[in-house]
Motif scaffolding. Structure first.
Motif, short mmCIF file in Angstrom:
data_model
loop_
_atom_site.label_atom_id
_atom_site.label_comp_id
_atom_site.label_asym_id
_atom_site.label_seq_id
_atom_site.Cartn_x
_atom_site.Cartn_y
_atom_site.Cartn_z
N VAL A 75 0.84 -1.17 -0.40
CA VAL A 75 0.38 -0.04 -0.50
C VAL A 75 0.74 1.13 -0.13
O VAL A 75 0.80 2.23 -0.69
N PHE A 76 1.86 1.30 0.26
CA PHE A 76 2.86 2.25 0.68
C PHE A 76 3.50 2.31 -0.56
O PHE A 76 4.02 3.74 -0.85
N SER A 77 3.86 1.26 -0.75
CA SER A 77 4.81 1.58 -2.43
C SER A 77 3.66 2.64 -3.22
O SER A 77 3.91 2.80 -4.09
N LEU A 78 2.47 1.83 -3.08
CA LEU A 78 1.24 2.41 -4.39
C LEU A 78 1.06 4.20 -3.95
O LEU A 78 0.96 4.96 -4.77
N MET A 79 1.11 4.13 -2.93
CA MET A 79 0.87 5.61 -1.68
C MET A 79 1.96 6.54 -2.11
O MET A 79 1.39 7.86 -2.50
N GLU A 80 3.34 5.79 -2.28
CA GLU A 80 4.37 7.25 -2.81
C GLU A 80 4.32 7.16 -4.94
O GLU A 80 5.46 7.81 -4.89
N ARG A 81 3.99 6.68 -5.36
CA ARG A 81 3.42 7.14 -6.35
C ARG A 81 3.20 9.01 -7.01
O ARG A 81 3.75 8.95 -8.40
N GLY A 82 3.13 9.35 -6.06
CA GLY A 82 2.92 11.20 -6.28
C GLY A 82 1.77 11.17 -6.43
O GLY A 82 0.31 10.47 -6.42
N ARG A 83 1.32 12.36 -6.66
CA ARG A 83 -0.23 13.15 -6.83
C ARG A 83 -0.55 12.53 -7.42
O ARG A 83 -2.12 12.62 -7.85
N ILE A 84 -0.69 12.92 -8.88
CA ILE A 84 -1.34 12.30 -10.18
C ILE A 84 -1.65 10.78 -9.54
O ILE A 84 -3.28 10.44 -9.42
N PHE A 85 -0.71 10.09 -9.21
CA PHE A 85 -2.00 8.15 -8.60
C PHE A 85 -2.99 8.71 -7.41
O PHE A 85 -3.90 8.10 -7.30
N SER A 86 -2.62 9.60 -6.42
CA SER A 86 -3.70 9.85 -5.90
C SER A 86 -4.76 10.69 -5.68
O SER A 86 -5.51 10.41 -5.26
N LEU A 87 -4.68 12.16 -7.03
CA LEU A 87 -5.61 12.23 -7.28
C LEU A 87 -6.35 11.24 -8.70
O LEU A 87 -7.98 11.33 -8.62
N GLY A 88 -5.78 10.55 -9.36
CA GLY A 88 -6.40 9.19 -10.15
C GLY A 88 -7.21 8.49 -8.99
O GLY A 88 -8.94 8.09 -9.30
N LEU A 89 -6.81 7.62 -8.39
CA LEU A 89 -7.48 6.85 -7.23
C LEU A 89 -8.09 7.49 -6.43
O LEU A 89 -9.52 6.96 -6.60
N ALA A 90 -8.17 8.90 -5.96
CA ALA A 90 -9.76 9.87 -5.53
C ALA A 90 -11.02 9.82 -6.77
O ALA A 90 -11.68 9.56 -5.81
N GLY A 91 -10.12 9.91 -7.31
CA GLY A 91 -11.39 10.13 -8.10
C GLY A 91 -12.10 8.81 -8.64
O GLY A 91 -13.12 8.68 -8.90
N ILE A 92 -11.59 7.78 -8.57
CA ILE A 92 -12.20 6.60 -8.68
C ILE A 92 -12.78 5.91 -7.84
O ILE A 92 -14.77 5.93 -7.65
N ILE A 93 -12.65 6.57 -6.65
CA ILE A 93 -13.94 5.71 -5.16
C ILE A 93 -14.47 7.77 -5.65
O ILE A 93 -15.52 7.18 -4.91
N TYR A 94 -14.22 8.57 -5.70
CA TYR A 94 -15.29 9.36 -5.58
C TYR A 94 -16.91 8.97 -6.45
O TYR A 94 -18.00 8.91 -6.33
N LEU A 95 -16.08 8.33 -7.79
CA LEU A 95 -17.33 8.19 -8.91
C LEU A 95 -18.44 7.09 -8.32
O LEU A 95 -19.11 6.43 -8.58
N THR A 96 -17.31 6.03 -7.85
CA THR A 96 -17.52 4.78 -7.42
C THR A 96 -18.40 4.97 -5.87
O THR A 96 -19.77 4.38 -5.83
N GLY A 97 -18.16 6.30 -5.00
CA GLY A 97 -19.43 6.31 -3.87
C GLY A 97 -20.82 6.83 -5.01
O GLY A 97 -22.01 7.06 -4.51
N PHE A 98 -20.26 8.03 -5.99
CA PHE A 98 -21.46 8.03 -6.43
C PHE A 98 -22.48 7.35 -7.06
O PHE A 98 -23.45 7.45 -6.70
#
Length: 133
Positions: A100-123
């Motif tokens: 999980v930490f290796s994924l989180m250290e991929r940078g801001r673009i990865f975090s934004l993409g993950l947040a977008g997927i979470i938001y879309l799924t939640g919607f």
């Protein structure tokens, strides 16, 4: 019917609020995740969460098999996906933590993409809870 609607609204709302929180906190989100939520030594809450997940999955499958609610199978599958996550966190904690930490250290673009997927799924899950159940 109310059971699946309740699950959809709760999980969808959590996902809808978690995604903007991840984006707004930025790199501090990773620090919070690393230091407080997943410290080096496995916290007790992981075992409690694993037990709660198993109980929730069993209860959801019981309600699924004993009632006839349209589209309830979608929430049942969504809830059942918690079992592999709980298993890995409970019994493979160091390996899962490092992954999980290796994924989180991929940078801001990865975090934004993950947040977008979470938001879309939640919607989509909130829409399921409002319109389908």
């Amino acid at each position: 019917m109310l059971y699946f609607q309740f699950l959809a609204l709760v999980f969808g709302t959590v996902m809808l609020t978690l995604a903007p929180f991840m984006v707004l906190r930025g790199e501090r989100w990773v620090e919070l995740f690393r230091d407080i939520m997943y410290p080096e030594k496995q916290p007790v809450w992981v075992w409690v969460s694993g037990a709660a997940t198993v109980i929730l999955v069993l209860l959801t499958w019981y309600v699924e098999l004993t009632t006839r609610v349209p589209y309830s199978w979608i929430m049942t599958i969504f809830i059942s996906l918690g079992i592999p996550k709980s298993y890995l966190l409970t019994f493979q904690y160091p390996r899962t933590r490092n992954f999980v930490f290796s994924l989180m250290e991929r940078g801001r673009i990865f975090s934004l993409g993950l947040a977008g997927i979470i938001y879309l799924t939640g919607f989509l899950i909130v829409c399921l809870g409002i319109f389908a159940f």
